[in-house]
Write a protein that holds these residues in place. Structure first.
Motif, PDB file in Angstrom:
ATOM      1  N   ALA A 126       3.522  -6.598  -0.804  1.00  0.00           N
ATOM      2  CA  ALA A 126       4.096  -6.014  -2.133  1.00  0.00           C
ATOM      3  C   ALA A 126       3.849  -4.764  -2.298  1.00  0.00           C
ATOM      4  CB  ALA A 126       3.276  -6.870  -3.345  1.00  0.00           C
ATOM      5  N   ASP A 127       2.840  -3.999  -2.210  1.00  0.00           N
ATOM      6  CA  ASP A 127       2.388  -2.528  -2.417  1.00  0.00           C
ATOM      7  C   ASP A 127       0.961  -2.153  -1.763  1.00  0.00           C
ATOM      8  OD1 ASP A 127       2.266  -0.035  -3.436  1.00  0.00           O
ATOM      9  OD2 ASP A 127       2.659  -0.697  -5.218  1.00  0.00           O
ATOM     10  N   PRO A 128       0.998  -1.443  -0.736  1.00  0.00           N
ATOM     11  CA  PRO A 128      -0.433  -1.017  -0.184  1.00  0.00           C
ATOM     12  C   PRO A 128      -1.276  -0.162  -0.961  1.00  0.00           C
ATOM     13  CG  PRO A 128       1.545  -0.877   1.430  1.00  0.00           C
ATOM     14  CD  PRO A 128       2.319  -1.000   0.176  1.00  0.00           C
ATOM     15  N   SER A 129      -0.450   0.583  -2.106  1.00  0.00           N
ATOM     16  CA  SER A 129      -1.121   1.431  -2.904  1.00  0.00           C
ATOM     17  C   SER A 129      -1.889   0.480  -4.097  1.00  0.00           C
ATOM     18  CB  SER A 129      -0.264   2.444  -3.613  1.00  0.00           C
ATOM     19  OG  SER A 129       0.665   1.815  -4.587  1.00  0.00           O
ATOM     20  N   LEU A 130      -1.873  -0.864  -4.325  1.00  0.00           N
ATOM     21  CA  LEU A 130      -2.375  -1.409  -5.356  1.00  0.00           C
ATOM     22  C   LEU A 130      -4.073  -1.565  -4.941  1.00  0.00           C
ATOM     23  CD1 LEU A 130       0.034  -4.261  -5.522  1.00  0.00           C
ATOM     24  CD2 LEU A 130      -0.579  -2.796  -7.366  1.00  0.00           C
ATOM     25  N   ARG A 131      -4.757  -1.507  -5.818  1.00  0.00           N
ATOM     26  CA  ARG A 131      -6.184  -1.762  -5.745  1.00  0.00           C
ATOM     27  C   ARG A 131      -6.355  -3.391  -5.804  1.00  0.00           C
ATOM     28  NH1 ARG A 131      -5.039   2.492  -9.029  1.00  0.00           N
ATOM     29  NH2 ARG A 131      -6.242   4.355  -8.798  1.00  0.00           N
ATOM     30  N   VAL A 132      -7.744  -3.777  -5.543  1.00  0.00           N
ATOM     31  CA  VAL A 132      -7.943  -5.296  -5.452  1.00  0.00           C
ATOM     32  C   VAL A 132      -9.362  -5.299  -6.354  1.00  0.00           C
ATOM     33  CG1 VAL A 132      -8.523  -6.896  -4.297  1.00  0.00           C
ATOM     34  CG2 VAL A 132      -6.758  -5.516  -3.234  1.00  0.00           C
ATOM     35  N   LEU A 133      -9.154  -6.341  -7.207  1.00  0.00           N
ATOM     36  CA  LEU A 133     -10.333  -6.309  -8.009  1.00  0.00           C
ATOM     37  C   LEU A 133     -11.082  -7.616  -7.716  1.00  0.00           C
ATOM     38  CD1 LEU A 133     -11.876  -5.561 -10.608  1.00  0.00           C
ATOM     39  CD2 LEU A 133     -10.394  -6.756 -11.919  1.00  0.00           C
ATOM     40  N   GLY A 134     -12.278  -7.617  -7.389  1.00  0.00           N
ATOM     41  CA  GLY A 134     -12.949  -8.995  -7.080  1.00  0.00           C
ATOM     42  C   GLY A 134     -14.454  -8.738  -7.148  1.00  0.00           C
ATOM     43  N   LEU A 135     -15.134  -9.968  -6.751  1.00  0.00           N
ATOM     44  CA  LEU A 135     -16.592 -10.168  -6.776  1.00  0.00           C
ATOM     45  C   LEU A 135     -17.398  -9.225  -5.810  1.00  0.00           C
ATOM     46  CD1 LEU A 135     -18.277 -11.897  -8.629  1.00  0.00           C
ATOM     47  CD2 LEU A 135     -18.527 -13.246  -6.526  1.00  0.00           C
ATOM     48  N   PRO A 136     -18.317  -8.335  -6.247  1.00  0.00           N
ATOM     49  CA  PRO A 136     -19.066  -7.880  -5.378  1.00  0.00           C
ATOM     50  C   PRO A 136     -19.442  -8.419  -4.073  1.00  0.00           C
ATOM     51  CG  PRO A 136     -19.927  -7.017  -7.446  1.00  0.00           C
ATOM     52  CD  PRO A 136     -19.115  -8.368  -7.577  1.00  0.00           C
ATOM     53  N   GLY A 137     -19.621  -8.073  -2.724  1.00  0.00           N
ATOM     54  CA  GLY A 137     -19.796  -8.713  -1.770  1.00  0.00           C
ATOM     55  C   GLY A 137     -18.878  -9.762  -1.115  1.00  0.00           C
ATOM     56  N   SER A 138     -17.761  -9.957  -1.744  1.00  0.00           N
ATOM     57  CA  SER A 138     -16.741 -11.046  -1.454  1.00  0.00           C
ATOM     58  C   SER A 138     -16.183 -10.633  -0.198  1.00  0.00           C
ATOM     59  CB  SER A 138     -15.918 -11.348  -2.504  1.00  0.00           C
ATOM     60  OG  SER A 138     -14.925 -10.145  -2.633  1.00  0.00           O
ATOM     61  N   ARG A 139     -15.716 -11.614   0.591  1.00  0.00           N
ATOM     62  CA  ARG A 139     -14.704 -11.457   1.738  1.00  0.00           C
ATOM     63  C   ARG A 139     -13.322 -10.708   1.318  1.00  0.00           C
ATOM     64  NH1 ARG A 139     -16.659 -10.785   5.861  1.00  0.00           N
ATOM     65  NH2 ARG A 139     -15.082 -11.488   7.354  1.00  0.00           N
ATOM     66  N   LEU A 140     -12.813 -11.102   0.148  1.00  0.00           N
ATOM     67  CA  LEU A 140     -12.062 -10.433  -0.186  1.00  0.00           C
ATOM     68  C   LEU A 140     -11.905  -8.901  -0.296  1.00  0.00           C
ATOM     69  CD1 LEU A 140      -8.997 -10.772  -1.599  1.00  0.00           C
ATOM     70  CD2 LEU A 140     -10.113 -10.527  -3.710  1.00  0.00           C
ATOM     71  N   LEU A 141     -12.890  -8.305  -0.782  1.00  0.00           N
ATOM     72  CA  LEU A 141     -13.116  -6.967  -1.301  1.00  0.00           C
ATOM     73  C   LEU A 141     -13.547  -6.310   0.202  1.00  0.00           C
ATOM     74  CD1 LEU A 141     -14.965  -6.218  -4.615  1.00  0.00           C
ATOM     75  CD2 LEU A 141     -12.376  -6.541  -3.944  1.00  0.00           C
ATOM     76  N   GLU A 142     -14.140  -7.016   0.866  1.00  0.00           N
ATOM     77  CA  GLU A 142     -14.394  -6.570   2.325  1.00  0.00           C
ATOM     78  C   GLU A 142     -13.200  -6.065   3.338  1.00  0.00           C
ATOM     79  OE1 GLU A 142     -16.601  -8.109   6.563  1.00  0.00           O
ATOM     80  OE2 GLU A 142     -17.554  -8.850   4.735  1.00  0.00           O
ATOM     81  N   LEU A 143     -12.259  -7.243   3.139  1.00  0.00           N
ATOM     82  CA  LEU A 143     -11.053  -7.252   3.897  1.00  0.00           C
ATOM     83  C   LEU A 143     -10.109  -6.244   3.245  1.00  0.00           C
ATOM     84  CD1 LEU A 143     -10.435 -10.833   4.564  1.00  0.00           C
ATOM     85  CD2 LEU A 143     -11.275  -9.345   6.152  1.00  0.00           C
ATOM     86  N   ALA A 144     -10.156  -6.108   1.933  1.00  0.00           N
ATOM     87  CA  ALA A 144      -9.349  -4.807   1.313  1.00  0.00           C
ATOM     88  C   ALA A 144      -9.793  -3.719   1.894  1.00  0.00           C
ATOM     89  CB  ALA A 144      -9.537  -5.108  -0.242  1.00  0.00           C
ATOM     90  N   ASP A 145     -11.137  -3.349   1.745  1.00  0.00           N
ATOM     91  CA  ASP A 145     -11.569  -2.078   2.522  1.00  0.00           C
ATOM     92  C   ASP A 145     -11.019  -1.889   3.911  1.00  0.00           C
ATOM     93  OD1 ASP A 145     -13.078   0.180   1.668  1.00  0.00           O
ATOM     94  OD2 ASP A 145     -14.305  -0.683   3.367  1.00  0.00           O
ATOM     95  N   LYS A 146     -11.245  -2.880   4.614  1.00  0.00           N
ATOM     96  CA  LYS A 146     -10.770  -2.835   5.902  1.00  0.00           C
ATOM     97  C   LYS A 146      -9.329  -2.431   6.339  1.00  0.00           C
ATOM     98  CE  LYS A 146     -14.391  -5.429   8.220  1.00  0.00           C
ATOM     99  NZ  LYS A 146     -14.752  -6.864   9.174  1.00  0.00           N
ATOM    100  N   ALA A 147      -8.437  -3.041   5.264  1.00  0.00           N
ATOM    101  CA  ALA A 147      -7.050  -2.882   5.432  1.00  0.00           C
ATOM    102  C   ALA A 147      -6.509  -1.563   4.301  1.00  0.00           C
ATOM    103  CB  ALA A 147      -6.162  -4.050   4.471  1.00  0.00           C
ATOM    104  N   GLY A 148      -7.571  -0.676   4.152  1.00  0.00           N
ATOM    105  CA  GLY A 148      -7.275   0.721   3.483  1.00  0.00           C
ATOM    106  C   GLY A 148      -6.714   0.491   2.031  1.00  0.00           C
ATOM    107  N   LEU A 149      -7.199  -0.468   1.530  1.00  0.00           N
ATOM    108  CA  LEU A 149      -6.782  -0.741  -0.110  1.00  0.00           C
ATOM    109  C   LEU A 149      -8.149  -0.524  -0.663  1.00  0.00           C
ATOM    110  CD1 LEU A 149      -5.249  -4.401   0.169  1.00  0.00           C
ATOM    111  CD2 LEU A 149      -3.963  -2.407  -0.228  1.00  0.00           C
TER     112      LEU A 149
END
Length: 252
Positions: free
Chosen positions: A136-159
């Motif tokens: 959809a848009d690589p400039s979007l931020r991702v909001l989630g729980l600290p320590g979650s797989r979601l945020l870990e993968l977001a960080d790895k993807a450059g989000l």
């Protein structure tokens, strides 16, 4: 004492039925998690909330969900990764149309309900959500729980990964949310919610259901818009944060 964002789930209605007091909550919060039609919300509701948010300078976020209107997005589902990625992108795109029409943009993405809890530990489903955000848009931020797989993968993807905490939800000692089906999962006492909000903002800590004090470092604080007295509670939290020396502003 620092800075905190206040976010709330908004636009959670459908047709003539409305669950959240969007207009009044938008006078208090700094970020709005807008339902995108899969667990709640419809085109007219999304348009209205985006217009109100733009008028008040509130950051708009896409609250993406499993396709589950009947269960309000709170039922566990197994969606194939490619399908889930496409549906996440679809929801973001739908909301972006109305955000742009209101003169603003979608600034971030936050999963809802069962999907939110699933991507804390499930790498496959978390990766699918990230794929959908990138589509959809690589400039979007991702909001989630600290320590979650979601945020870990977001960080790895450059989000940009943004951590959040919940003043009105009970925590386990592992830092995850107590499932809604269990007793005490939702904190209902207003004074307790206000006190927890200040503690989270100032010290990055909260007392878990077991009584243990745990670390929950977060840039955003979620207040659920569908709880009784949500508007007044949000105002009390905002006022107490400011009085405690905490600056309340959007992470975006």
């Amino acid at each position: 004492m620092g800075t905190i964002d206040l976010n709330a789930d908004l636009g959670e209605g459908f047709g003539r039925w409305r669950l959240t007091d969007d207009e009044r909550l938008l006078s208090v919060v700094t970020s709005a998690n807008v339902a995108c039609g899969f667990h709640a919300g419809d085109a007219a509701t999304m348009r209205r909330v985006c217009e109100l948010a733009a008028e008040r300078g509130v950051t708009i976020g896409a609250q993406v969900s499993y396709r589950d209107l009947a269960g309000f997005g709170r039922r566990a589902m197994d969606v194939p990764p490619a399908e889930l990625a496409a549906e996440v992108a679809y929801q973001i795109g739908a909301l972006e149309v109305f955000a742009r029409a209101a003169g603003t943009r979608v600034g971030y993405v936050k999963p809802h309900g069962a999907l939110y809890n699933r991507v804390v530990h499930d790498e496959v489903q978390a990766a699918a959500v990230i794929d959908g955000v990138l589509l959809a848009d690589p400039s979007l931020r991702v909001l989630g729980l600290p320590g979650s797989r979601l945020l870990e993968l977001a960080d790895k993807a450059g989000l940009s990964a943004v951590t959040e905490a919940f003043a009105d939800r009970a925590y386990t000692e592992e830092g995850t949310l107590v499932p809604r089906g269990e007793d005490g999962a939702v904190v209902t006492d207003p004074d307790t919610v206000v006190r927890r909000s200040v503690e989270l903002a100032r010290s990055g800590a909260v007392v878990a259901r077991s009584g243990a004090r745990i670390s929950v470092r977060a840039r955003s604080l979620c207040l659920h818009g569908d709880t009784p007295g949500a508007v007044e509670l949000a105002r009390r939290v905002h006022e107490r944060l400011v009085a405690s020396g905490v600056r309340v502003e959007s992470f975006a």
